[in-house]
Design an enzyme around this catalytic site. Structure first.
Site, PDB file in Angstrom:
ATOM      1  CB  ILE A 162      55.096 -44.545 -23.709  1.00 42.78           C
ATOM      2  CG1 ILE A 162      55.546 -43.558 -22.632  1.00 42.78           C
ATOM      3  CG2 ILE A 162      54.139 -43.854 -24.686  1.00 42.78           C
ATOM      4  CD1 ILE A 162      56.392 -42.396 -23.154  1.00 42.78           C
ATOM      5  N   PRO A 163      53.454 -47.935 -23.773  1.00 44.33           N
ATOM      6  CG  PRO A 163      51.866 -49.339 -22.800  1.00 44.33           C
ATOM      7  CD  PRO A 163      52.785 -48.194 -22.507  1.00 44.33           C
ATOM      8  CG  HIS A 164      54.113 -46.782 -28.894  1.00 42.86           C
ATOM      9  ND1 HIS A 164      55.053 -46.768 -27.881  1.00 42.86           N
ATOM     10  CD2 HIS A 164      54.823 -46.831 -30.044  1.00 42.86           C
ATOM     11  CE1 HIS A 164      56.262 -46.789 -28.403  1.00 42.86           C
ATOM     12  NE2 HIS A 164      56.148 -46.840 -29.707  1.00 42.86           N
ATOM     13  N   GLY A 165      51.156 -48.827 -30.377  1.00 38.07           N
ATOM     14  CA  GLY A 165      51.080 -49.632 -31.578  1.00 38.07           C
ATOM     15  C   GLY A 165      50.264 -48.921 -32.634  1.00 38.07           C
TER      16      GLY A 165
END
Length: 154
Positions: free
Chosen positions: A64-67
């Protein structure tokens, strides 16, 4: 929060041909940038900044890559099923084949956490993960994800 409130069903990738984590994150930043009209480099930098804090490889083959970025007004998420699993340095050491790529406004504290919680509920449910892995088209993946919302819709 319902998945349908933040997942971009039109941008679901049913067989993304990533071969490594860096390439995967670049592909997703490029796709999100095109979709949102935002410089992909800014998106990539925001996700890389979060990734430096620790891997967003959730476990069970899911990342769950997030930014957070200033240029969007609401939580946005792309979903990808990879053609082949890749080493993502996940917390359980397992290769990743399902990715939820999430972007949030910089000031979206609670909404960002609610969206992450909604995704984490999905990826902790083994039967749903199995259905996502078996889905071979964008429509099939979207149907599984929309089905997750059904019990909660009122």
């Amino acid at each position: 929060m319902l998945l349908s409130q933040f997942i971009d069903f039109e941008s679901i990738k049913p067989a993304l041909p990533a071969t490594n984590k860096r390439g995967l994150l670049q592909m997703l930043a490029q796709a999100a940038g095109q979709r949102l009209g935002i410089d992909p480099a800014e998106i990539a930098a925001a996700v890389a900044e979060r990734e430096r804090l620790g891997s967003t490889g959730f476990g069970n083959g899911v990342a769950i890559p997030h930014g957070k970025i200033d240029q969007i007004g609401r939580v946005y998420c792309m979903v990808a099923r990879l053609s082949d699993p890749i080493d993502y340095k996940a917390i359980d050491g397992a290769p990743v084949d399902l990715v939820f790529y999430m972007l949030s406004p910089s000031d979206a504290g609670a909404e960002h956490l609610k969206a992450l919680a909604a995704v984490s509920r999905v990826v902790r449910h083994a039967p749903t993960l199995e259905k996502l892995r078996g889905a071979r088209s964008r429509d099939a993946l979207a149907a599984v994800l929309m089905g997750v919302d059904e019990p909660h819709a009122a």
